[in-house]
Design a protein around this motif. Structure first.
Motif, PDB file in Angstrom:
ATOM      1  N   VAL A  34       0.831  -1.203   0.000  1.00  0.00           N
ATOM      2  CA  VAL A  34       0.000   0.000   0.000  1.00  0.00           C
ATOM      3  C   VAL A  34       0.870   1.259   0.000  1.00  0.00           C
ATOM      4  CG1 VAL A  34      -1.646   1.339   1.393  1.00  0.00           C
ATOM      5  CG2 VAL A  34      -2.010  -1.109   1.030  1.00  0.00           C
ATOM      6  N   VAL A  35       1.931   1.269   0.791  1.00  0.00           N
ATOM      7  CA  VAL A  35       2.823   2.437   0.829  1.00  0.00           C
ATOM      8  C   VAL A  35       3.497   2.628  -0.525  1.00  0.00           C
ATOM      9  CG1 VAL A  35       4.982   3.314   1.820  1.00  0.00           C
ATOM     10  CG2 VAL A  35       3.200   2.407   3.312  1.00  0.00           C
ATOM     11  N   ALA A  36       3.972   1.545  -1.138  1.00  0.00           N
ATOM     12  CA  ALA A  36       4.603   1.655  -2.459  1.00  0.00           C
ATOM     13  C   ALA A  36       3.603   2.191  -3.483  1.00  0.00           C
ATOM     14  CB  ALA A  36       5.145   0.295  -2.887  1.00  0.00           C
ATOM     15  N   MET A  50      11.550   1.870  -5.311  1.00  0.00           N
ATOM     16  CA  MET A  50      12.325   0.649  -5.043  1.00  0.00           C
ATOM     17  C   MET A  50      13.483   0.933  -4.080  1.00  0.00           C
ATOM     18  SD  MET A  50      11.085  -1.934  -6.800  1.00  0.00           S
ATOM     19  CE  MET A  50      12.409  -3.040  -7.155  1.00  0.00           C
ATOM     20  N   ARG A  51      14.184   2.037  -4.301  1.00  0.00           N
ATOM     21  CA  ARG A  51      15.307   2.391  -3.424  1.00  0.00           C
ATOM     22  C   ARG A  51      14.825   2.652  -1.996  1.00  0.00           C
ATOM     23  NH1 ARG A  51      17.674   6.376  -7.742  1.00  0.00           N
ATOM     24  NH2 ARG A  51      18.921   4.939  -8.965  1.00  0.00           N
ATOM     25  N   LEU A  52      13.738   3.391  -1.878  1.00  0.00           N
ATOM     26  CA  LEU A  52      13.198   3.704  -0.563  1.00  0.00           C
ATOM     27  C   LEU A  52      12.757   2.436   0.167  1.00  0.00           C
ATOM     28  CD1 LEU A  52      12.436   5.929   1.441  1.00  0.00           C
ATOM     29  CD2 LEU A  52      10.207   6.016   0.338  1.00  0.00           C
ATOM     30  N   MET A  53      12.065   1.551  -0.536  1.00  0.00           N
ATOM     31  CA  MET A  53      11.609   0.303   0.072  1.00  0.00           C
ATOM     32  C   MET A  53      12.792  -0.593   0.443  1.00  0.00           C
ATOM     33  SD  MET A  53       8.455   0.251   0.508  1.00  0.00           S
ATOM     34  CE  MET A  53       7.279   1.505   0.206  1.00  0.00           C
ATOM     35  N   GLY A  54      13.809  -0.611  -0.408  1.00  0.00           N
ATOM     36  CA  GLY A  54      15.006  -1.393  -0.104  1.00  0.00           C
ATOM     37  C   GLY A  54      15.729  -0.879   1.126  1.00  0.00           C
ATOM     38  N   ALA A  55      15.874   0.446   1.207  1.00  0.00           N
ATOM     39  CA  ALA A  55      16.537   1.041   2.371  1.00  0.00           C
ATOM     40  C   ALA A  55      15.725   0.797   3.640  1.00  0.00           C
ATOM     41  CB  ALA A  55      16.720   2.544   2.151  1.00  0.00           C
TER      42      ALA A  55
END
Length: 88
Positions: A34-36, A50-55
């Motif tokens: 949901v956040v993505a 993708m970068r934010l979710m990975g971090a």
């Protein structure tokens, strides 16, 4: 040829995993999706999402490891093994 059964269960139709997700795990997965989706909806580029979710995922692993004491156990184990590595 060796086949990793746990990896194939997620792609083989009709396969079942050894363990099912509990409510908290499923909730975390739903929240991440949901956040993505919300970040994409407000205009964030896919690579940035993708970068934010990975971090965020890496940060959660570090925090979990610190909270459970896994890091300190690992460092303790390394400290005990170090003299044998040095003296060989």
């Amino acid at each position: 040829m060796h086949v990793n059964k746990s990896a194939t269960l997620c792609v083989v139709s009709g396969g079942s995993s050894a363990r099912r997700l509990v409510g908290a795990e499923a909730a975390v997965i739903v929240v991440v999706i949901v956040v993505a989706a919300a970040l994409r909806a407000v205009g964030m580029k896919p690579m940035e999402v993708m970068r934010l979710m990975g971090a965020a995922g890496l940060l959660s692993v570090v925090v979990t490891q610190l909270a459970t004491g896994a890091v300190s156990r690992g460092l303790r184990h390394l400290a005990r093994a170090q003299p044998t590595l040095l003296l060989g």
